[in-house]
Design an enzyme around this catalytic site. Structure first.
Site, PDB file in Angstrom:
ATOM      1  N   LYS A  25      45.042  43.909  44.391  1.00 43.23           N
ATOM      2  CA  LYS A  25      46.131  43.162  43.742  1.00 43.23           C
ATOM      3  C   LYS A  25      47.346  43.108  44.663  1.00 43.23           C
ATOM      4  CE  LYS A  25      44.410  43.940  39.157  1.00 43.23           C
ATOM      5  NZ  LYS A  25      44.517  44.724  37.924  1.00 43.23           N
ATOM      6  N   GLY A  56      49.723  48.227  38.559  1.00 45.49           N
ATOM      7  CA  GLY A  56      50.822  47.271  38.696  1.00 45.49           C
ATOM      8  C   GLY A  56      52.003  47.654  37.810  1.00 45.49           C
ATOM      9  N   GLY A 112      43.593  51.365  37.380  1.00 44.28           N
ATOM     10  CA  GLY A 112      42.315  51.710  36.768  1.00 44.28           C
ATOM     11  C   GLY A 112      41.318  52.273  37.761  1.00 44.28           C
ATOM     12  N   ARG A 164      39.667  54.448  30.734  1.00 44.69           N
ATOM     13  CA  ARG A 164      40.688  53.799  29.900  1.00 44.69           C
ATOM     14  C   ARG A 164      40.258  53.730  28.437  1.00 44.69           C
ATOM     15  NH1 ARG A 164      43.119  48.719  33.412  1.00 44.69           N
ATOM     16  NH2 ARG A 164      44.601  49.939  34.644  1.00 44.69           N
TER      17      ARG A 164
HETATM   18  C1  3PG Z   1      45.371  46.431  35.370  1.00 47.23           C
HETATM   19  O1  3PG Z   1      44.210  46.812  35.494  1.00 47.23           O
HETATM   20  O2  3PG Z   1      46.236  46.638  36.236  1.00 47.23           O
HETATM   21  C2  3PG Z   1      45.761  45.765  34.097  1.00 47.23           C
HETATM   22  O3  3PG Z   1      44.681  45.656  33.240  1.00 47.23           O
HETATM   23  C3  3PG Z   1      46.392  44.415  34.345  1.00 47.23           C
HETATM   24  O4  3PG Z   1      45.428  43.543  34.869  1.00 47.23           O
HETATM   25  P1  3PG Z   1      45.912  42.221  35.650  1.00 47.23           P
HETATM   26  O5  3PG Z   1      46.515  42.658  36.937  1.00 47.23           O
HETATM   27  O6  3PG Z   1      44.659  41.411  35.829  1.00 47.23           O
HETATM   28  O7  3PG Z   1      46.921  41.531  34.773  1.00 47.23           O
END
Ligand code: 3PG
Length: 413
Positions: free
Chosen positions: A206, A382, A360, A40
């Site tokens: 996530k 996301g 990422g 990135r």
């Molecule tokens: C990611 O890596 O998806 C972005 O940097 C957003 O990070 P976050 O989900 O912690 O907001």
């Protein structure tokens, strides 16, 4: 969908102070604290170099991870990596908008680059509120008098309505950086041309993002199958009634993801046969990979999907015409546990369908493998899946609004 916002081309940046939001959130070694991947940073270096070449004083805002996580670190290493990639000095200051940071900004000369501290060290940054309210936060109030333009290149965080992502665009002439522009072009074009069957491979940690997207794309009929991997899969295995054992349940509880177990039960019921769960998993026993069927998981942490699952998923991926993958299939940084992530990526790269991978960690894994054959590697996990699921991205919407509010006069064109 049109790209109706300003871009770098629209601004005369000579001797102006440009506040640039990037997303250099990167994998960090949990033991040493060292950055594991610079993908990135390398990506955004293109926008940074261009802005600086235009004679701007470039003030960079960025985040690393979330509060409470092991990789929630300062941006010192990021500045060093960026400086090396650009081949020129990048000043790092361990302050975000206090008098030290403001002093550094006011002393900058044209062409200079300054990276401020991890913006999430500041508590207001974590609040999710609408752009109007975010434009009244301390960070915006304090930095606003020192900057001329706001450029947002942080596509990967554009699904977050946080002060550094949406607050400045309410107040300043604002536009998109090169990465933001490129990502949106690629994703809009993919959305316009998506063919069926369409398969989503959702993994990583996530879970909140993945489950929300899963619900959207299954409800609106745009996805035919969801292949679950990573922590998303473990939550669904639990929701489906498999005994994932105490250690894995505790892990999910510690991440405060228990509400998603209930949600997974409802989704499995509502979309029968559409959400595919791993048949087998790999756990870590005495530092070694051992595989077990989902009916027979031992009390060890699940670190990857198993070989049978990889074969089944490969078959579904082969038949897909459109593929979106987000998040790694397991703890791919750990020796012996990258097989699921690598094999899934290889299957996607070999597929003749249109493919997008995001996030990422997954992008970093694809990068390390030197894969070609993936149609678009998105820097955003996301963000890209939210966009593909039909959600509006707050940080993009505010750029559109900025174009209608802040007319850039002829001399800036
Ligand atoms: C990611 O890596 O998806 C972005 O940097 C957003 O990070 P976050 O989900 O912690 O907001």
């Amino acid at each position: 969908m049109s790209l109706d916002f300003y871009t770098i081309d629209d601004f005369d940046m000579d001797d102006k102070t440009v506040l640039l939001r990037v997303d250099v959130n990167s994998p960090v070694d949990p033991n040493t604290g060292h950055l594991l991947d610079e993908t990135r940073i390398r990506l955004h270096s293109e926008t940074i170099a261009e802005i600086s070449r235009k004679g701007a004083k470039t003030v960079i805002l960025a985040h690393q991870s979330r509060p409470g996580r092991k990789d929630f670190t300062t941006l010192k290493q990021h500045a060093e990596a960026l400086s090396q990639i650009l081949g020129r000095p990048v000043t790092y200051v361990d302050d975000i908008f206090g008098s030290t940071a403001r002093g550094f900004i006011s002393r900058m000369r044209k062409g200079e680059i300054l990276l401020l501290e991890n913006v999430r060290f500041y508590s207001e940054e974590i609040l999710k509120r609408d752009p109007e309210l975010q434009s009244k936060t301390h960070i915006v109030k304090k930095l606003l008098p020192l900057v001329d333009y706001f450029i947002n290149d942080a596509f990967a965080a554009s699904h977050r309505s946080q002060p550094s992502l949406v607050g400045f665009a309410v107040k300043l002439p604002s536009g998109a950086g090169r990465i933001m522009e490129r990502e949106l072009k690629a994703l809009y074009s993919a959305m316009d041309n998506a063919e069926k069957p369409c398969v989503y491979v959702l993994g990583g940690v996530k879970v909140d993002d993945s489950i929300m997207v899963m619900e959207n794309v299954l409800s609106n009929g745009s996805a035919d199958y969801i292949l679950t991997t990573g922590l998303v899969a473990n939550i669904f295995l639990w929701g489906a009634g498999f005994n994932i054992r105490k250690k894995n349940r505790e892990f999910i509880k510690n991440k405060s993801y228990c509400e998603w177990v209930e949600k997974s039960k409802n989704l499995l019921k509502e979309f029968k046969g559409k959400i595919i769960l791993p048949r087998d998993v790999a756990v870590c026993i005495g530092d070694k990979r051992e595989e077990f069927r989902a009916e027979n998981i031992p009390n060890n942490l699940i670190y990857d999907i198993g070989t049978e699952t990889i074969k089944e998923y490969a078959q579904i991926i082969r038949e897909a015409r459109t593929l979106f993958a987000n998040g790694p299939a397991g703890v791919f940084e750990k020796e012996g546990f990258s097989i699921g992530t690598e094999d899934i990526l290889n299957s996607i790269a070999a597929s003749s369908g249109f493919s997008i991978i995001g996030g990422g960690h997954l992008a970093a894994a694809a990068n390390q493998m030197g894969l070609s054959g993936i149609s678009h590697v998105s820097s955003g996990g996301g963000a890209s899946i939210n966009l593909l699921a039909g959600e509006k991205l707050p940080a993009v919407e505010v750029l559109r609004r900025a174009k209608s509010i802040h007319k850039i006069c002829g001399k800036n064109k």
